[in-house]
Motif scaffolding. Structure first.
Motif, PDB file in Angstrom:
ATOM      1  N   GLN A 147       0.829  -1.189   0.000  1.00  0.00           N
ATOM      2  CA  GLN A 147       0.000   0.000   0.000  1.00  0.00           C
ATOM      3  C   GLN A 147       0.874   1.252   0.000  1.00  0.00           C
ATOM      4  OE1 GLN A 147      -2.640  -0.211   3.301  1.00  0.00           O
ATOM      5  NE2 GLN A 147      -3.562  -2.108   2.646  1.00  0.00           N
ATOM      6  N   GLY A 148       0.468   2.274  -0.720  1.00  0.00           N
ATOM      7  CA  GLY A 148       1.145   3.551  -0.690  1.00  0.00           C
ATOM      8  C   GLY A 148       2.385   3.631  -1.568  1.00  0.00           C
ATOM      9  N   ALA A 149       2.708   2.613  -2.310  1.00  0.00           N
ATOM     10  CA  ALA A 149       3.887   2.654  -3.168  1.00  0.00           C
ATOM     11  C   ALA A 149       3.577   3.519  -4.388  1.00  0.00           C
ATOM     12  CB  ALA A 149       4.279   1.252  -3.596  1.00  0.00           C
ATOM     13  N   THR A 150       4.446   4.478  -4.664  1.00  0.00           N
ATOM     14  CA  THR A 150       4.203   5.365  -5.798  1.00  0.00           C
ATOM     15  C   THR A 150       5.126   5.074  -6.965  1.00  0.00           C
ATOM     16  OG1 THR A 150       5.682   7.018  -4.824  1.00  0.00           O
ATOM     17  CG2 THR A 150       3.334   7.224  -4.328  1.00  0.00           C
ATOM     18  N   THR A 151       6.200   4.330  -6.721  1.00  0.00           N
ATOM     19  CA  THR A 151       7.104   4.017  -7.817  1.00  0.00           C
ATOM     20  C   THR A 151       7.427   2.534  -7.817  1.00  0.00           C
ATOM     21  OG1 THR A 151       9.138   4.334  -6.566  1.00  0.00           O
ATOM     22  CG2 THR A 151       8.177   6.295  -7.592  1.00  0.00           C
ATOM     23  N   LEU A 152       7.892   2.067  -8.959  1.00  0.00           N
ATOM     24  CA  LEU A 152       8.289   0.674  -9.072  1.00  0.00           C
ATOM     25  C   LEU A 152       9.448   0.373  -8.118  1.00  0.00           C
ATOM     26  CD1 LEU A 152       8.083  -2.076 -10.421  1.00  0.00           C
ATOM     27  CD2 LEU A 152       9.573  -1.208 -12.246  1.00  0.00           C
ATOM     28  N   ALA A 153      10.374   1.306  -7.983  1.00  0.00           N
ATOM     29  CA  ALA A 153      11.527   1.104  -7.093  1.00  0.00           C
ATOM     30  C   ALA A 153      11.072   0.910  -5.646  1.00  0.00           C
ATOM     31  CB  ALA A 153      12.488   2.277  -7.193  1.00  0.00           C
ATOM     32  N   GLN A 154      10.110   1.716  -5.201  1.00  0.00           N
ATOM     33  CA  GLN A 154       9.605   1.574  -3.834  1.00  0.00           C
ATOM     34  C   GLN A 154       8.921   0.225  -3.649  1.00  0.00           C
ATOM     35  OE1 GLN A 154       7.162   5.107  -3.713  1.00  0.00           O
ATOM     36  NE2 GLN A 154       8.570   6.121  -2.299  1.00  0.00           N
ATOM     37  N   THR A 155       8.151  -0.188  -4.627  1.00  0.00           N
ATOM     38  CA  THR A 155       7.447  -1.464  -4.561  1.00  0.00           C
ATOM     39  C   THR A 155       8.447  -2.614  -4.475  1.00  0.00           C
ATOM     40  OG1 THR A 155       5.602  -0.569  -5.822  1.00  0.00           O
ATOM     41  CG2 THR A 155       5.776  -2.955  -5.704  1.00  0.00           C
ATOM     42  N   LEU A 156       9.470  -2.569  -5.316  1.00  0.00           N
ATOM     43  CA  LEU A 156      10.491  -3.622  -5.294  1.00  0.00           C
ATOM     44  C   LEU A 156      11.258  -3.639  -3.980  1.00  0.00           C
ATOM     45  CD1 LEU A 156      11.836  -3.373  -8.952  1.00  0.00           C
ATOM     46  CD2 LEU A 156      10.354  -5.156  -7.968  1.00  0.00           C
ATOM     47  N   GLN A 216       8.687   6.526   9.402  1.00  0.00           N
ATOM     48  CA  GLN A 216       7.844   7.714   9.529  1.00  0.00           C
ATOM     49  C   GLN A 216       7.402   8.182   8.146  1.00  0.00           C
ATOM     50  OE1 GLN A 216      10.558  11.414  10.018  1.00  0.00           O
ATOM     51  NE2 GLN A 216      11.257   9.921  11.517  1.00  0.00           N
ATOM     52  N   ARG A 217       6.264   8.852   8.130  1.00  0.00           N
ATOM     53  CA  ARG A 217       5.720   9.412   6.894  1.00  0.00           C
ATOM     54  C   ARG A 217       5.223  10.823   7.186  1.00  0.00           C
ATOM     55  NH1 ARG A 217       2.298   4.373   4.776  1.00  0.00           N
ATOM     56  NH2 ARG A 217       4.014   3.182   3.907  1.00  0.00           N
ATOM     57  N   ASN A 218       5.310  11.617   6.163  1.00  0.00           N
ATOM     58  CA  ASN A 218       4.796  12.978   6.252  1.00  0.00           C
ATOM     59  C   ASN A 218       3.478  13.008   5.494  1.00  0.00           C
ATOM     60  OD1 ASN A 218       4.287  15.710   6.224  1.00  0.00           O
ATOM     61  ND2 ASN A 218       6.420  16.252   5.845  1.00  0.00           N
ATOM     62  N   ARG A 219       2.400  13.143   6.229  1.00  0.00           N
ATOM     63  CA  ARG A 219       1.065  13.179   5.632  1.00  0.00           C
ATOM     64  C   ARG A 219       0.477  14.571   5.806  1.00  0.00           C
ATOM     65  NH1 ARG A 219      -1.745   7.501   7.492  1.00  0.00           N
ATOM     66  NH2 ARG A 219      -0.500   6.168   6.142  1.00  0.00           N
ATOM     67  N   GLN A 220       0.336  15.263   4.698  1.00  0.00           N
ATOM     68  CA  GLN A 220      -0.243  16.605   4.690  1.00  0.00           C
ATOM     69  C   GLN A 220       0.454  17.520   5.699  1.00  0.00           C
ATOM     70  OE1 GLN A 220      -4.332  15.703   5.417  1.00  0.00           O
ATOM     71  NE2 GLN A 220      -4.717  15.027   3.328  1.00  0.00           N
ATOM     72  N   GLY A 221       1.790  17.448   5.720  1.00  0.00           N
ATOM     73  CA  GLY A 221       2.570  18.299   6.603  1.00  0.00           C
ATOM     74  C   GLY A 221       2.672  17.802   8.035  1.00  0.00           C
ATOM     75  N   GLN A 222       2.043  16.692   8.344  1.00  0.00           N
ATOM     76  CA  GLN A 222       2.056  16.123   9.703  1.00  0.00           C
ATOM     77  C   GLN A 222       2.923  14.875   9.722  1.00  0.00           C
ATOM     78  OE1 GLN A 222       0.648  17.497  12.302  1.00  0.00           O
ATOM     79  NE2 GLN A 222       0.959  15.895  13.797  1.00  0.00           N
ATOM     80  N   THR A 251       0.751  -3.483  13.337  1.00  0.00           N
ATOM     81  CA  THR A 251       1.384  -2.194  13.051  1.00  0.00           C
ATOM     82  C   THR A 251       0.652  -1.131  13.842  1.00  0.00           C
ATOM     83  OG1 THR A 251       2.020  -2.904  10.845  1.00  0.00           O
ATOM     84  CG2 THR A 251       1.966  -0.534  11.255  1.00  0.00           C
ATOM     85  N   ARG A 252       1.435  -0.275  14.500  1.00  0.00           N
ATOM     86  CA  ARG A 252       0.858   0.793  15.322  1.00  0.00           C
ATOM     87  C   ARG A 252       1.265   2.143  14.753  1.00  0.00           C
ATOM     88  NH1 ARG A 252      -0.359  -1.208  20.770  1.00  0.00           N
ATOM     89  NH2 ARG A 252       0.044  -3.419  20.764  1.00  0.00           N
ATOM     90  N   GLN A 253       0.454   3.146  15.030  1.00  0.00           N
ATOM     91  CA  GLN A 253       0.691   4.497  14.550  1.00  0.00           C
ATOM     92  C   GLN A 253       0.882   5.422  15.746  1.00  0.00           C
ATOM     93  OE1 GLN A 253      -2.233   5.721  11.699  1.00  0.00           O
ATOM     94  NE2 GLN A 253      -1.859   7.887  12.069  1.00  0.00           N
ATOM     95  N   PHE A 254       1.874   6.338  15.651  1.00  0.00           N
ATOM     96  CA  PHE A 254       2.181   7.249  16.744  1.00  0.00           C
ATOM     97  C   PHE A 254       2.311   8.675  16.213  1.00  0.00           C
ATOM     98  CE2 PHE A 254       4.029   3.108  17.667  1.00  0.00           C
ATOM     99  CZ  PHE A 254       3.532   2.849  18.934  1.00  0.00           C
ATOM    100  N   SER A 255       2.061   9.633  17.088  1.00  0.00           N
ATOM    101  CA  SER A 255       2.151  11.033  16.669  1.00  0.00           C
ATOM    102  C   SER A 255       3.490  11.669  17.011  1.00  0.00           C
ATOM    103  CB  SER A 255       1.015  11.846  17.295  1.00  0.00           C
ATOM    104  OG  SER A 255       1.082  11.752  18.710  1.00  0.00           O
ATOM    105  N   SER A 256       4.336  10.968  17.792  1.00  0.00           N
ATOM    106  CA  SER A 256       5.639  11.542  18.138  1.00  0.00           C
ATOM    107  C   SER A 256       6.687  10.443  18.329  1.00  0.00           C
ATOM    108  CB  SER A 256       5.531  12.357  19.427  1.00  0.00           C
ATOM    109  OG  SER A 256       5.366  11.506  20.541  1.00  0.00           O
TER     110      SER A 256
END
Length: 94
Positions: A26-35, A56-62, A75-80
């Protein structure tokens, strides 16, 4: 001597590893990332890695932190970063 319980646990772990390999990336935008992601999953499958994976990911500046625990396959998600560190400490002492 291997017991039925041990055998069932081993089969369950193998099944979990295989399921991780066949889940769509999920979320892969390029073939290199997918591979790269596929390669990472393959290595983890064959090495039986038990250490958590953190990214970490930057989602809409966050900035959002993620941690995957292969022992629980969650998989867990954290804000800091501090929240990730607290989770790691708690996981270590459980």
């Amino acid at each position: 001597m291997t017991t039925t319980r041990d055998h069932n646990y081993d089969l369950h772990r193998q099944r979990q590893r295989l399921e991780v390999l066949v889940q769509p990336v999920q979320g892969a935008t390029t073939l290199a990332q997918t591979l790269k992601q596929l390669g990472d999953k393959t290595v983890r499958f064959f090495t039986g890695q038990t250490e958590p994976r953190i990214w970490q990911r930057n989602r809409q500046g966050q900035l959002t932190w993620f941690a995957h625990d292969p022992m629980t396959n969650r998989t867990r998600q954290f804000s800091s970063e501090q929240d990730v560190r607290l989770w790691l400490e708690k996981r270590y002492y459980e």
